[in-house]
Design a protein around this motif. Structure first.
Motif, short mmCIF file in Angstrom:
data_model
loop_
_atom_site.label_atom_id
_atom_site.label_comp_id
_atom_site.label_asym_id
_atom_site.label_seq_id
_atom_site.Cartn_x
_atom_site.Cartn_y
_atom_site.Cartn_z
N THR A 39 -19.63 -4.57 30.16
CA THR A 39 -20.21 -3.97 28.96
C THR A 39 -20.85 -2.63 29.30
N LYS A 65 -15.84 -8.86 29.58
CA LYS A 65 -16.76 -9.66 30.38
C LYS A 65 -18.13 -8.98 30.38
N LEU A 66 -19.17 -9.80 30.57
CA LEU A 66 -20.54 -9.31 30.44
C LEU A 66 -20.80 -8.07 31.29
N LEU A 102 -25.10 -1.95 29.65
CA LEU A 102 -25.43 -3.36 29.45
C LEU A 102 -26.92 -3.59 29.24
N THR A 147 -19.58 -13.43 25.11
CA THR A 147 -20.62 -14.34 25.59
C THR A 147 -21.99 -14.01 25.02
N LEU A 148 -22.40 -12.76 25.11
CA LEU A 148 -23.72 -12.38 24.64
C LEU A 148 -23.83 -12.52 23.13
#
Length: 304
Positions: free
Chosen positions: A142, A138-139, A145, A195-196
């Motif tokens: 990370t 999940k973002l 990040l 996602t990214l």
């Protein structure tokens, strides 16, 4: 009523014919869109490949060298670049220019432009890209990040736009050239845990399709290439199979689809997989159960 039935029947026939033509293009691109032996050399003398020292980029450099082009390979590791250059020079007897550059940085493009500005460039392959982490997460999970956000945008998004800005004007002036932008099958649907990364690849796809519409009349072919599994360092060198290609296999396959349209999956199996993925309801992809299963699957594949 009879006229209405006739109209709907004709629409149905047209739809079927369109799907048959699409299927034929996927199954037999060599028949529908054959490439002349001198196709690439007729476009110019040089190919420029970002991320050209390893994986898909290296395979493009080798294959385009085999097809008669000199190559410019740009990547971060000078050692890997030199090793790849020697392989291409010995095997294909082509000139190779190496440009060490870290595409996560901002101040590299003036140097690149200075070196390649006088070259007759036939092909640009915008291949370089990075993942925020090997194991999907999940973002907010990370690591580092904030740093990864900047690196991903610079490498996966900005690089493609800047390289097109540098090279496209010459192609437009000469009224010939090919630009291949490497996206991902993940760009086709919302992809939790990546996602990214998948969002940057959506940018690649949309930018490519728009750019082709703008410059198709100038004689420049711009294609979005969206592979799924390819055995590279990014994917943990997964063992090739029916779905996962070696870089060399994928590149040879993808070039066969070069004239089939503004976007391609690059192979029959990846095309079928792409169609299948797009039929999955988004609520399934977004479920916690799917995310957990997918994360465990990738971990297992990477560790194999």
């Amino acid at each position: 009523m009879a006229l209405l039935e006739l109209v709907f029947s004709l629409i149905g026939v047209c739809v079927v014919l369109c799907w048959l033509a699409r299927a034929l293009t996927v199954l037999s691109p060599q028949v529908c869109y054959p490439l002349p032996e001198n196709f690439f050399t007729s476009m110019g003398k040089w190919a420029v490949i970002t991320g050209g020292s390893d994986g898909i980029g290296k395979a493009y450099a080798q294959e385009l060298g085999r097809r008669g082009l000199n190559v410019v390979i740009i990547s971060r590791s000078k050692e890997k670049l030199n090793r790849t250059a020697r392989e291409i020079e010995l095997k294909n007897l082509r000139k190779v220019i190496v440009i060490p550059a870290d595409f996560t940085k901002d101040d590299i493009y003036g140097h690149i432009k200075k070196i390649i500005k006088d070259l007759d460039i036939a092909v640009l392959v915008n291949n370089v890209g990075i993942l925020p982490s090997y194991i999907p997460c999940k973002l907010l999970e990370t690591v580092h990040l904030e740093e990864k956000i900047n690196q991903m945008i610079n490498c996966n998004v900005k690089t493609m736009v800047k390289m097109c800005h540098i090279i496209l004007p010459g192609m437009v002036k000469r009224e010939r050239g090919i630009i291949l932008n490497i996206s991902s099958g993940m760009a086709k649907v919302p992809f939790p845990l990546y996602t990214l990364y998948s969002a940057t690849k959506v940018f690649v796809e949309r930018f490519s399709l728009g750019l082709q519409a703008e410059y198709k009349s100038s004689g420049v072919l711009i294609q979005n290439v969206s592979p799924f599994g390819v055995s590279t360092s990014m994917t943990g060198y997964q063992k090739p199979n029916l779905i996962t290609f070696s870089p060399e296999e994928f590149v040879k396959s993808s070039l066969v689809y070069l004239k089939t349209g503004a976007q391609t999956y690059g192979s029959i199996s990846h095309t079928i997989l792409g169609w299948a993925v797009q039929t999955i309801p988004t609520w399934v992809l977004g479920s916690e159960a799917f995310q957990h299963s997918f994360q465990q699957y990738v971990k297992k594949r990477v560790e194999m």
